[in-house]
Design a protein around this motif. Structure first.
Motif, PDB file in Angstrom:
ATOM      1  N   GLY A  96       0.824  -1.215   0.000  1.00  0.00           N
ATOM      2  CA  GLY A  96       0.000   0.000   0.000  1.00  0.00           C
ATOM      3  C   GLY A  96       0.852   1.255   0.000  1.00  0.00           C
ATOM      4  N   PRO A  97       0.236   2.411   0.282  1.00  0.00           N
ATOM      5  CA  PRO A  97       0.945   3.689   0.137  1.00  0.00           C
ATOM      6  C   PRO A  97       2.114   3.880   1.122  1.00  0.00           C
ATOM      7  N   GLY A  98       2.084   3.255   2.274  1.00  0.00           N
ATOM      8  CA  GLY A  98       3.200   3.366   3.211  1.00  0.00           C
ATOM      9  C   GLY A  98       3.036   4.503   4.183  1.00  0.00           C
ATOM     10  N   PRO A  99       4.048   4.785   5.012  1.00  0.00           N
ATOM     11  CA  PRO A  99       5.337   4.093   5.094  1.00  0.00           C
ATOM     12  C   PRO A  99       5.230   2.652   5.613  1.00  0.00           C
ATOM     13  N   HIS A 100       6.247   1.863   5.243  1.00  0.00           N
ATOM     14  CA  HIS A 100       6.263   0.450   5.621  1.00  0.00           C
ATOM     15  C   HIS A 100       7.519   0.125   6.419  1.00  0.00           C
ATOM     16  N   GLN A 101       7.401  -0.903   7.232  1.00  0.00           N
ATOM     17  CA  GLN A 101       8.582  -1.420   7.913  1.00  0.00           C
ATOM     18  C   GLN A 101       9.487  -2.063   6.868  1.00  0.00           C
ATOM     19  N   THR A 102      10.773  -1.740   6.926  1.00  0.00           N
ATOM     20  CA  THR A 102      11.718  -2.263   5.946  1.00  0.00           C
ATOM     21  C   THR A 102      11.718  -3.798   5.970  1.00  0.00           C
ATOM     22  N   GLY A 103      11.572  -4.372   7.153  1.00  0.00           N
ATOM     23  CA  GLY A 103      11.529  -5.831   7.288  1.00  0.00           C
ATOM     24  C   GLY A 103      10.331  -6.429   6.562  1.00  0.00           C
ATOM     25  N   LYS A 118      20.245   2.461  -2.759  1.00  0.00           N
ATOM     26  CA  LYS A 118      20.310   3.107  -4.083  1.00  0.00           C
ATOM     27  C   LYS A 118      19.016   3.853  -4.391  1.00  0.00           C
ATOM     28  N   LEU A 119      17.904   3.265  -4.001  1.00  0.00           N
ATOM     29  CA  LEU A 119      16.616   3.927  -4.243  1.00  0.00           C
ATOM     30  C   LEU A 119      16.504   5.219  -3.430  1.00  0.00           C
ATOM     31  N   ILE A 120      17.068   5.202  -2.237  1.00  0.00           N
ATOM     32  CA  ILE A 120      17.045   6.428  -1.416  1.00  0.00           C
ATOM     33  C   ILE A 120      17.932   7.492  -2.060  1.00  0.00           C
ATOM     34  N   GLU A 121      19.128   7.077  -2.497  1.00  0.00           N
ATOM     35  CA  GLU A 121      20.031   8.042  -3.148  1.00  0.00           C
ATOM     36  C   GLU A 121      19.403   8.648  -4.395  1.00  0.00           C
ATOM     37  N   ALA A 122      18.649   7.826  -5.115  1.00  0.00           N
ATOM     38  CA  ALA A 122      18.021   8.308  -6.355  1.00  0.00           C
ATOM     39  C   ALA A 122      16.780   9.146  -6.068  1.00  0.00           C
ATOM     40  N   GLY A 123      16.390   9.230  -4.801  1.00  0.00           N
ATOM     41  CA  GLY A 123      15.228  10.047  -4.450  1.00  0.00           C
ATOM     42  C   GLY A 123      13.897   9.375  -4.746  1.00  0.00           C
ATOM     43  N   MET A 124      13.898   8.055  -4.904  1.00  0.00           N
ATOM     44  CA  MET A 124      12.635   7.337  -5.165  1.00  0.00           C
ATOM     45  C   MET A 124      11.881   7.030  -3.879  1.00  0.00           C
ATOM     46  N   ILE A 125      12.626   6.690  -2.846  1.00  0.00           N
ATOM     47  CA  ILE A 125      12.021   6.376  -1.547  1.00  0.00           C
ATOM     48  C   ILE A 125      12.799   7.130  -0.477  1.00  0.00           C
ATOM     49  N   TYR A 126      12.255   7.209   0.703  1.00  0.00           N
ATOM     50  CA  TYR A 126      12.979   7.858   1.782  1.00  0.00           C
ATOM     51  C   TYR A 126      12.649   7.160   3.093  1.00  0.00           C
ATOM     52  N   SER A 127      13.476   7.471   4.060  1.00  0.00           N
ATOM     53  CA  SER A 127      13.285   6.868   5.367  1.00  0.00           C
ATOM     54  C   SER A 127      13.351   7.982   6.391  1.00  0.00           C
ATOM     55  N   GLN A 128      12.225   8.307   6.965  1.00  0.00           N
ATOM     56  CA  GLN A 128      12.232   9.405   7.922  1.00  0.00           C
ATOM     57  C   GLN A 128      12.582   8.872   9.315  1.00  0.00           C
ATOM     58  N   HIS A 184      14.005   5.400  11.492  1.00  0.00           N
ATOM     59  CA  HIS A 184      14.803   4.199  11.310  1.00  0.00           C
ATOM     60  C   HIS A 184      13.901   2.986  11.072  1.00  0.00           C
ATOM     61  N   GLY A 185      14.271   2.192  10.074  1.00  0.00           N
ATOM     62  CA  GLY A 185      13.516   0.969   9.830  1.00  0.00           C
ATOM     63  C   GLY A 185      12.247   1.160   9.021  1.00  0.00           C
ATOM     64  N   GLU A 186      12.017   2.389   8.561  1.00  0.00           N
ATOM     65  CA  GLU A 186      10.810   2.661   7.784  1.00  0.00           C
ATOM     66  C   GLU A 186      11.169   3.079   6.369  1.00  0.00           C
ATOM     67  N   THR A 187      10.293   2.768   5.438  1.00  0.00           N
ATOM     68  CA  THR A 187      10.521   3.132   4.048  1.00  0.00           C
ATOM     69  C   THR A 187       9.213   3.637   3.454  1.00  0.00           C
ATOM     70  N   ALA A 188       9.285   4.739   2.697  1.00  0.00           N
ATOM     71  CA  ALA A 188       8.079   5.257   2.050  1.00  0.00           C
ATOM     72  C   ALA A 188       8.432   5.806   0.676  1.00  0.00           C
ATOM     73  N   PHE A 189       7.433   5.869  -0.198  1.00  0.00           N
ATOM     74  CA  PHE A 189       7.633   6.450  -1.525  1.00  0.00           C
ATOM     75  C   PHE A 189       7.763   7.966  -1.424  1.00  0.00           C
ATOM     76  N   THR A 190       8.612   8.568  -2.285  1.00  0.00           N
ATOM     77  CA  THR A 190       8.671  10.032  -2.341  1.00  0.00           C
ATOM     78  C   THR A 190       7.644  10.576  -3.329  1.00  0.00           C
ATOM     79  N   VAL A 191       7.059   9.701  -4.137  1.00  0.00           N
ATOM     80  CA  VAL A 191       6.075  10.131  -5.129  1.00  0.00           C
ATOM     81  C   VAL A 191       4.691   9.722  -4.637  1.00  0.00           C
ATOM     82  N   PRO A 192       3.784  10.692  -4.413  1.00  0.00           N
ATOM     83  CA  PRO A 192       2.456  10.332  -3.933  1.00  0.00           C
ATOM     84  C   PRO A 192       1.727   9.429  -4.928  1.00  0.00           C
ATOM     85  N   LEU A 193       0.973   8.490  -4.416  1.00  0.00           N
ATOM     86  CA  LEU A 193       0.179   7.535  -5.218  1.00  0.00           C
ATOM     87  C   LEU A 193       1.041   6.594  -6.074  1.00  0.00           C
TER      88      LEU A 193
END
Ligand code: ATP
Ligand code: MG
Length: 401
Positions: A333-340, A359-369, A371-380
């Motif tokens: 789903g939309p996230g944020p999600h647990q990295t695990g 690599k995805l974080i460096e490319a600005g596709m996802i971010y982690s605000q 620790h242990g969480e991952t979310a999309f930087t692009v809405p929807l």
């Protein structure tokens, strides 16, 4: 209706026909700009938000305001995460600042020091620069060590002192701050630190993806205190309605309330989506007022356009392994999600896919605000991923050799 008079403007950094919302950030920045040019301290700021929320448009507006208040400014956009762009971009821009300052009447010694610092800085970072014809009577060593963290504050101080001599201040506006290297970010934090300590007339306003707060904290522990981080989020209900109805009204076109309700719900108030919905719904409607039915009929065209223009460009830049990771996130789903949890969906351990995630974080596709969480930087983006990659592919370890 006639596409020739369609007022809406979806596009990166495109000036919107009606700029709405953001009152608090505009007010805070206005105060900071006024304080700094009067020689009173104000924190530099970094605007944080997801893709398409309206950071660039807001940054441009603050830049215009700074210029209107008499600031000498530099505005740049960091192109990508390759690093090393900052020095290359700053040298010609600061050269222009010095040339403009030189035209203002005042004593020449601060100018001489700034000119010398710029020449040294360019040489230290191997940037070809002819040098600015000033009586280079400054310190022969300033800003020329080749160590960014030491040289950038030296250089910027020389420039803001020259600006202060001319009763102005230096404003630095940087877009896509998350692409700065760690060194560059530390150097900027240090520059702001020195400005604060010495009462330097300098203010930086940056904009970037949310991961920057964590990065800046990492780069320098005091960065947390040096910058404020206003959050640029979706527009409020009232602002979202204004974004649509004001430009239409100027063309003599109205939206029915149900049409506005529908668009606000579909877009969740994201600025880019509001412009996009506005554009396609306008083209779809036959006459004023625009109805909810017009909105619904525009959906396929909106989706096709977003897939091609907004989502696909980002997806295409990712490797197959990265795309699989994004697809696994979308499954949740939309996230944020647990990295695990993402790793579990891929049928593996977090450590196996840590590199892909980085690599995805460096490319600005996802971010982690957090620790242990991952979310999309692009809405929807989750909906796009499920459309474009219907099947989820489990992780397969790459063979060595
Ligand atoms: N306050 C606003 N009111 C109305 N429209 C806006 C506003 N802010 C931005 N927009 C519109 O939203 C779209 C995206 O804006 P912008 O490019 O500034 O977003 P961004 O956050 O910089 O995105 P990215 O992260 O992709 O660079 C543009 O079409 C712009 O016209
Ligand atoms: Mg932008």
């Amino acid at each position: 209706m006639d596409p020739r008079t369609n007022p809406f403007a979806p596009g990166a950094g495109a000036r919107p026909p009606a700029f709405a919302g953001r009152e608090q950030i505009l007010e805070a920045a206005d105060i900071a700009l006024d304080r700094q040019i009067a020689g009173r301290h104000a924190n530099s700021m970094i605007l944080l938000g997801l893709r398409g929320v309206g950071k660039t448009v807001l940054l441009n507006r603050l830049h215009e305001e700074a210029k209107a208040k008499g600031y000498e400014t530099v505005r740049l956009e960091v192109p990508d995460a390759a690093g090393g762009h900052l020095a290359r971009m700053l040298v010609p821009m600061l050269d222009s600042v010095l040339r403009r300052l030189d035209r203002r009447q005042a004593a020449q010694d601060a100018m001489g020091r700034a000119g010398a610092a710029l020449v040294n800085f360019a040489a230290a970072f191997k940037i070809s620069y002819q040098g600015f014809a000033l009586g280079l009577d400054g310190d022969g060593l300033a800003a020329g060590s080749g160590n960014m963290e030491a040289d950038l504050p030296d250089l910027m101080r020389a420039v803001w002192e020259a600006a202060a001599d001319r009763k102005t201040a230096l404003g630095l506006f940087i877009d896509e701050v998350q692409y700065l290297s760690r060194d560059e970010l530390s150097a900027l934090a240090r520059t702001c630190h020195e400005a604060a300590q010495q009462g330097g007339r300098f203010l930086m306003i940056g904009a970037g993806l949310p991961q920057i707060a964590a990065l800046a904290g990492d780069a320098k522990s005091y960065a947390e205190r040096l910058f404020s981080y206003p959050e640029v989020g979706p527009l409020s209900d009232a602002a979202a309605r204004e974004v649509l109805s004001r430009p239409a009204a100027e063309e003599g076109v109205a939206f029915e309330d149900a049409a506005l309700d529908r668009i606000v719900a579909d877009t969740e108030g994201y600025a880019y989506f509001l412009q996009s919905w506005g554009k396609f719904v306008w083209d779809e409607a036959d006459a004023s007022p625009i109805t909810e039915d017009d909105v619904i009929r525009a959906h396929p065209a909106i989706r096709a356009d977003l897939d091609e223009s907004f989502f696909r460009v980002r997806y295409d830049r990712s490797s197959p392994a990265e795309q699989q990771y994004l697809r696994a996130m979308a499954e949740l789903g939309p996230g944020p999600h647990q990295t695990g949890d993402v790793a579990k969906i891929l049928g593996t351990e977090s450590s196996q896919v840590a590199n892909t995630r980085r690599k995805l974080i460096e490319a600005g596709m996802i971010y982690s605000q957090r620790h242990g969480e991952t979310a999309f930087t692009v809405p929807l983006f989750d909906t796009f991923m499920r459309r474009t990659m219907p099947d989820l592919v489990p992780y397969t370890p790459r063979k060595r050799g």
